[in-house]
Design an enzyme around this catalytic site. Structure first.
Site, short mmCIF file in Angstrom:
data_model
loop_
_atom_site.label_atom_id
_atom_site.label_comp_id
_atom_site.label_asym_id
_atom_site.label_seq_id
_atom_site.Cartn_x
_atom_site.Cartn_y
_atom_site.Cartn_z
N ASP A 233 55.26 38.33 -57.71
CA ASP A 233 56.08 37.30 -57.09
C ASP A 233 56.24 37.64 -55.61
OD1 ASP A 233 57.51 39.56 -57.85
OD2 ASP A 233 58.82 38.48 -59.21
N GLU B 142 62.32 33.23 -57.83
CA GLU B 142 63.76 33.48 -57.90
C GLU B 142 64.59 32.30 -58.41
OE1 GLU B 142 65.49 36.01 -57.83
OE2 GLU B 142 64.22 37.52 -56.96
#
Length: 386
Positions: free
Chosen positions: A77, A138
């Protein structure tokens, strides 16, 4: 194995410097333009093919060994958090109000290091490796959007997928894992309560939304105790209560914000059903009304494939040593959108221990543990090389 360890050890100073550079340019979901540009800058000299981006900031590079074999997807990520950094490090965030307080800078550095090393060991690889630098983990479930856009069907189609997360509270450098669920499903909710406000001295002429909300919150906490079980845990937390009443005025509008976490979809459905039943019980009789919305995408649980779990145990022991493998980890009630990938292809997600005294994730004082990067790269490379 000695060649691998030598290559990894040689690049660590460069990779740590890259991590610090990425740490300075934190960007939130789907706005990771500087970040993705930096990633491409580092990958381009390695001579790999780039797949077309789906959402502008996602980057996928493909290492083709030229030999038959599986296609392995390695994912990092790349987004940061809207948090003001509290670290006093010389490489602190240059973007006020944003910070890599979940360690995605470390994840990127590990995957970039893995790409550097494997590009030099091409002759020892069978098949292909897809290096995915994924935006929006997120809050906006970037993996969900990419899966829905057909990312996993693009050639070369991945057969398996791996991802890691730096993890405070776990022994330093330890690879912590478990079969089955390792990260929970998450549902964030916002409940808006409305009713006639009024004078605090005349409660009979107003709707006491706060008292009704308190009844609901306490009842919901009690309900979770029978919805969940040791083998099927669940959490419901109302984390914020906002209203514009004052010393002697009942608020005519109160907003509850919270999150629910669970492992099984059936448990999530029970939580949602119970929430409506309890709102009906506590809010409506008071004369109030309610509305439930989910302001952010729901995340599904991350599930580890049993065969990949067994293989990871062998790889960790081979490349890091038996003492650095903890296969008895427990499922965290945190979430990760890697779950949308693990629902489609066999996957494995593991934690890289940052130490038991390390600042927690999403803490303004959190900074990724540089001295775990080498272990992370070795593990990722080992999963490809076998």
């Amino acid at each position: 194995m000695n060649i691998l360890k030598g290559l990894v050890h040689t690049i660590i100073p460069e990779i740590v410097e890259i991590r610090h550079q990425l740490h300075q340019i934190p960007e939130i979901a789907f706005k990771e333009y500087k970040t993705s540009a930096k990633i491409r800058e580092i990958l381009e000299p390695l001579g790999m093919e780039f797949l077309p981006s789906i959402f502008e900031t996602d980057v996928t590079a493909v290492l083709d060994s030229g030999k038959p074999g599986k296609t392995i997807l390695l994912r990092s990520d790349i987004d940061a958090l809207p948090i003001e950094e509290a670290c006093s490090v010389p490489y602190r965030s240059l973007h006020p109000g944003f910070a890599h307080s979940c360690g995605h800078d470390g994840h990127m550095a590990i995957l970039l290091g893995t790409a550097m090393v494997l590009s030099k060991m091409k002759e020892q690889i069978n098949g292909k490796v897809r290096f995915l630098f994924q935006p929006g983990e997120e809050s906006l479930a970037g993996a969900k959007s990419m899966v829905e856009a057909g990312y996993l069907q693009k050639e070369p189609v991945p057969d398996v997928a791996y991802a890691l997360h730096g993890w405070p509270g776990t022994e330093h450098g330890c690879i912590e894992c478990c079969p089955g669920p390792i990260m929970a499903s998450t549902d964030d909710f916002m409940i808006t309560l409305t009713g006639a406000g009024g004078h605090g001295a005349m409660p009979e002429k107003a709707v006491d939304l706060l008292a009704a909300a308190a009844g609901f919150i306490l009842a919901m906490k009690e309900a979770v105790s029978w919805i969940s079980a040791p083998y099927d845990p669940a959490v419901v937390s109302v984390c914020s209560v906002e209203g514009k009443g004052t010393f002697n005025v009942f608020a005519d509008r109160i907003i509850l914000k919270g999150t629910s976490r669970y492992l099984k979809d059936s448990t999530g459905n029970k939580i949602k059903k119970t929430m409506v039943e309890l709102l009906d019980k506590y809010i409506l009789p008071s004369g109030g009304k309610y509305e439930i919305v989910s302001p952010l995408p729901d995340y599904v649980s991350v599930n580890n494939d049993p065969e990949l779990y067994s293989r990871a145990a062998e790889i960790a022991e081979k490349y890091l040593g038996r003492e650095k493998w903890n296969g008895n980890g427990i499922c965290s009630m945190c979430g990760d959108d890697f779950g949308f990938i693990s629902r489609k292809i066999p996957s494995l997600y593991f934690r890289l221990g940052a130490g038991t005294e390390h600042a927690s994730l999403h803490n303004p004082a959190y900074d990724f543990a540089d001295d775990t990067i080498e272990d992370g790269i070795l593990m990722m490379c080992g999963l490809v090389l076998g």
